[in-house]
Design a protein around this motif. Structure first.
Motif, mmCIF file in Angstrom:
data_model
loop_
_atom_site.group_PDB
_atom_site.id
_atom_site.type_symbol
_atom_site.label_atom_id
_atom_site.label_comp_id
_atom_site.label_asym_id
_atom_site.label_seq_id
_atom_site.Cartn_x
_atom_site.Cartn_y
_atom_site.Cartn_z
ATOM 1 N N THR A 160 -30.216 76.594 29.063
ATOM 2 C CA THR A 160 -31.002 75.854 27.910
ATOM 3 C C THR A 160 -30.388 76.165 26.600
ATOM 4 O OG1 THR A 160 -32.851 75.954 29.441
ATOM 5 C CG2 THR A 160 -33.219 75.578 27.243
ATOM 6 N N GLY A 161 -29.939 77.311 26.187
ATOM 7 C CA GLY A 161 -29.634 77.733 24.967
ATOM 8 C C GLY A 161 -28.227 76.843 24.540
ATOM 9 N N TYR A 162 -27.213 76.994 25.321
ATOM 10 C CA TYR A 162 -26.001 76.187 24.801
ATOM 11 C C TYR A 162 -26.112 74.712 25.229
ATOM 12 C CZ TYR A 162 -22.972 80.339 24.848
ATOM 13 O OH TYR A 162 -22.294 81.479 24.519
ATOM 14 N N GLY A 163 -26.958 74.313 26.439
ATOM 15 C CA GLY A 163 -27.254 72.826 26.249
ATOM 16 C C GLY A 163 -28.081 72.239 25.063
ATOM 17 N N ILE A 164 -29.167 72.761 24.782
ATOM 18 C CA ILE A 164 -29.617 72.387 23.522
ATOM 19 C C ILE A 164 -28.971 72.231 22.284
ATOM 20 C CG2 ILE A 164 -31.227 74.178 22.841
ATOM 21 C CD1 ILE A 164 -33.703 72.223 22.925
ATOM 22 N N HIS A 189 -28.412 79.613 19.430
ATOM 23 C CA HIS A 189 -27.224 80.269 19.704
ATOM 24 C C HIS A 189 -27.740 81.890 19.644
ATOM 25 C CE1 HIS A 189 -23.670 82.699 18.352
ATOM 26 N NE2 HIS A 189 -22.905 81.421 18.594
ATOM 27 N N ALA A 190 -28.881 82.219 19.130
ATOM 28 C CA ALA A 190 -29.188 83.584 19.377
ATOM 29 C C ALA A 190 -29.831 83.646 20.828
ATOM 30 C CB ALA A 190 -30.488 83.921 18.530
ATOM 31 N N VAL A 191 -30.344 82.711 21.437
ATOM 32 C CA VAL A 191 -30.638 82.680 22.675
ATOM 33 C C VAL A 191 -29.734 82.770 24.001
ATOM 34 C CG1 VAL A 191 -31.670 81.197 24.434
ATOM 35 C CG2 VAL A 191 -32.906 81.472 22.499
ATOM 36 N N SER A 192 -28.655 82.254 23.549
ATOM 37 C CA SER A 192 -27.608 82.235 24.555
ATOM 38 C C SER A 192 -27.029 83.758 24.173
ATOM 39 C CB SER A 192 -26.406 81.431 24.156
ATOM 40 O OG SER A 192 -27.113 79.909 23.980
ATOM 41 N N THR A 193 -26.666 84.188 23.228
ATOM 42 C CA THR A 193 -26.189 85.527 23.023
ATOM 43 C C THR A 193 -26.980 86.572 23.600
ATOM 44 O OG1 THR A 193 -25.124 84.959 21.035
ATOM 45 C CG2 THR A 193 -25.368 87.025 21.302
ATOM 46 N N GLY A 243 -21.734 77.987 30.731
ATOM 47 C CA GLY A 243 -20.712 76.823 30.769
ATOM 48 C C GLY A 243 -21.062 75.372 31.136
ATOM 49 N N PHE A 244 -22.121 75.428 32.142
ATOM 50 C CA PHE A 244 -22.690 74.242 32.233
ATOM 51 C C PHE A 244 -23.277 73.642 31.488
ATOM 52 C CE2 PHE A 244 -22.404 75.537 37.157
ATOM 53 C CZ PHE A 244 -21.769 74.608 37.530
ATOM 54 N N GLY A 245 -23.922 74.416 30.211
ATOM 55 C CA GLY A 245 -24.713 73.883 29.180
ATOM 56 C C GLY A 245 -23.692 73.275 28.444
#
Length: 640
Positions: free
Chosen positions: A375-379, A482-486, A513-515
């Motif tokens: 979700t983090g990288y996708g959004i 970005h913070a969520v992904s990290t 990676g899918f995001g």
């Protein structure tokens, strides 16, 4: 008497109650508590190795953001068109180009795809041009798109080339993660470096886009193995107090690579006798040669060796670490080395990530973090797309947008450090996820309400206000996502046991990676369905907020080593540290009879035993007739 005592010792205790004697606790499984402190803690040896994991982070940042330059879409200007079609008009921006005959250059007057694709979105107008001039605005004078004219009917090949690196990374995270758990972190690191040099340098000598995309797939595969092994090694070298700070330094170096990339690309333009995109590829891959001495400089993870029972190799490494940290193990009071000597006969037992499915809590935690990372990288792409000016020329990603995203990444790293220090891993992740959800929902709903009810007649003011709100919410959303992904990636590395840490971290990174893969997918479809794409990820943020409440808080806790250790992580309260073992808090008077076991009764003295015997002798019919009063009186009189 003696015969009765020996007979009692031969038979195990009945009813599942354990005897009073407890076995001596082992020291080797408690690596953060006993093994590493006995070797000098986070000493000189560990600090040197952590620094060695930081150096490649800068080079990884170069490689991860190379697509913005190697595959950037150019501006297309028609110098000479085939027919006097009405779709072609004299271009004012950029300045007209004079061709032979003195006629001004003609440029496409239509809307292309996002990032400047020239396919069906531009109506085929640019493809009707007899002579086409392509210009880049990303530091390079020529890249893959301009070299092989990947426009018009060949524009889809650019998206395939973007897919190749991301898809290769996804497979690399999954495969290399399992290999890191089975064969060790060090072999995966060295193999990734060697093949990274082979495939990365081969990309620079590609003769067509098919060869370029194929080699980029394997480059992404090796890049994933390199990044994953370094991340795991860095985590496993540190004590609990140092884990987060050492990881964030590596994150800053990766962002530094992102910031320096435009300057590196600009310098490559001045390299003579070769296409500058090839020079750029060679420049970002060549520094990995510095990692070849890691074959001798960087040892295997001691934590992994102990967790998988490679005790002979562990002994050799512990003696080496103690020597570098100037620690005398012969005088070490805990007796870690003595216990290690007793375990040398055991065979190694590596574990595969598949065994995670036999657990009760661990697999749920990893699945929650996978969804968070996705979700983090996708959004993040949704916010980045909303921040772009829809009226701007749809060309390659300009320097302003690139540096804006890099600046947001720097601000995120700076904000995550105090947030995690104040609220912990789970509290910080939950906070940033809530901010992401609010920014997404406000951007999707508030802007439509402003245009529908508030400023129906003043269209200019409405559009200006919508644009400003959209940019503001996009920046906030990019910052928090970005913070969520990290934090999701770091969270997974802390709660996943050592025996499957590579596989668990690979699952979360593959989800990331899918995001990221959603961005080129949307570009391939000319941003069709973009609003639905944003709505889906906004709903995922709400789901993640609920699921995050179920995660444990690993701050200050030792890393779990075995699957059983991973199961001991239970949900904690947000405000008070410590495990919440019971769902209800009990008082002294509640559930008192739960502990009246034979083992408990033997420790309360002879009076309690006599009371228990009396209670057992009470007829059941009498107890029912008196309503249990006699039993209660006996229990109160004897303090049971």
């Amino acid at each position: 008497m003696a015969a009765g005592r020996s007979e009692a010792q031969e038979h195990p205790p009945e009813n599942g109650f354990t005897p009073l004697e407890h076995p001596v606790p082992r020291l080797l499984p408690h690596i953060d508590g006993t093994v590493l402190p006995s070797l000098g803690g986070f000493g000189k040896h560990q600090k040197q190795l952590v620094v060695l994991t930081w150096i490649p982070a800068l080079f990884i940042g170069f490689s991860q953001f190379s697509d913005y330059f190697l595959l950037a879409q150019p501006n297309g200007t028609c110098v000479q068109h085939l027919t006097n079609d009405s779709n072609w008009t004299a271009a004012s921006p950029p300045p007209p180009v004079t061709v032979a005959g003195g006629a001004p250059a003609l440029q496409l007057a239509g809307n292309g795809t996002e990032q400047g694709g020239y396919g069906a979105g531009s109506g085929g107008m640019l493809c009707a041009c007899k002579e086409l001039r392509l210009e880049l605005q990303t530091g390079l004078s020529q890249n893959v798109v301009t070299k092989w004219n990947l426009v018009c009917d060949s524009a889809w090949k650019v998206h395939i080339a973007k897919f190749s690196l991301l898809v290769g990374s996804i497979f690399g995270y999954l495969v290399m993660g399992v290999m890191a758990d089975w064969f060790g972190r060090h072999p995966v690191l060295i193999l990734s470096v060697l093949f990274m040099l082979v495939f990365g340098l081969s990309v620079a000598f590609s003769v067509n886009v098919t060869m370029f995309s194929t080699l980029r797939f394997f480059e992404g595969f090796c890049l994933a193995g390199l990044a994953l092994s370094l991340y795991v090694l860095r985590i496993e070298l540190c004590l609990p107090a140092w884990r987060f700070s050492m990881t964030m330094v590596a994150s800053f170096l990766m962002v530094a690579g992102q910031l320096l990339m435009p300057g590196v690309a600009a310098l490559c333009r001045y390299w003579p006798n070769r296409d500058d995109w090839q020079v750029l590829q060679i420049v970002i891959i060549s520094p990995f040669v510095l990692m070849l001495p890691y074959v001798w400089l960087f040892p295997e993870s001691l934590r992994w060796l102990l967790a998988t029972q490679h005790y002979r190799r562990s002994k050799i490494m512990m003696l080496r670490i103690a020597k570098k940290n100037q620690v005398n193990l012969s005088t070490e009071p805990n007796g870690v080395l003595i216990e290690l000597e007793q375990e040398l006969h055991k065979k190694p037992q590596p574990t595969c990530i598949v065994k995670m499915m036999s657990t009760r809590n661990l697999w749920k935690n990893i699945v929650v973090l996978c969804v968070n990372s996705l979700t983090g990288y996708g959004i993040h792409h949704c916010f980045a797309r909303s921040m772009m000016d829809p009226e701007a020329q749809p060309t390659a990603l300009c320097h302003a947008d690139y540096y804006t995203m890099a600046g947001i990444a720097v601000a995120t790293c700076l904000a995550v450090c105090p947030a995690v220090g104040l609220m912990g891993r789970r509290g910080g992740l939950l906070t940033f996820m809530i901010i992401t959800a609010l920014a997404s929902l406000l951007q999707l709903g508030l802007l439509n309400l402003i245009g529908k009810y508030s400023l129906r007649h003043d269209t200019v003011l409405r559009d200006t206000l919508n644009r400003k709100f959209s940019v503001a919410f996009s920046i906030i959303g990019m910052f928090s996502s970005h913070a969520v992904s990290t934090l999701s990636i770091f969270f997974c590395a802390e709660i996943t046991p050592t025996v499957i840490r590579g596989g668990g971290l690979g699952l979360v990174l593959a989800s990331a990676g899918f995001g990221m893969l959603t961005a080129p997918i949307m570009e391939l479809h000319n941003q069709k369905g973009y609003f639905l794409h944003h709505v889906i990820f906004a709903c995922c943020t709400l789901l993640c907020i609920i699921c995050l409440l179920l995660l444990p808080e690993p701050r200050g806790q030792p890393l779990p080593e075995s699957l059983a250790d991973g199961e001991t992580f239970t949900r904690q309260t947000l405000l008070h540290p410590g495990e919440q073992h019971l769902l209800l808090a009990k008082t002294d008077g509640e559930y008192a009879r739960v502990h009246d076991t034979p083992l408990h009764l033997t420790t309360t003295g002879g009076a309690t035993v006599a009371a228990a015997t009396a209670l057992a002798a009470v007829p059941a019919s009498y107890a029912l007739a008196t309503g249990g009063e006699v039993i209660g009186n006996h229990a109160i009189a004897n303090g049971v």
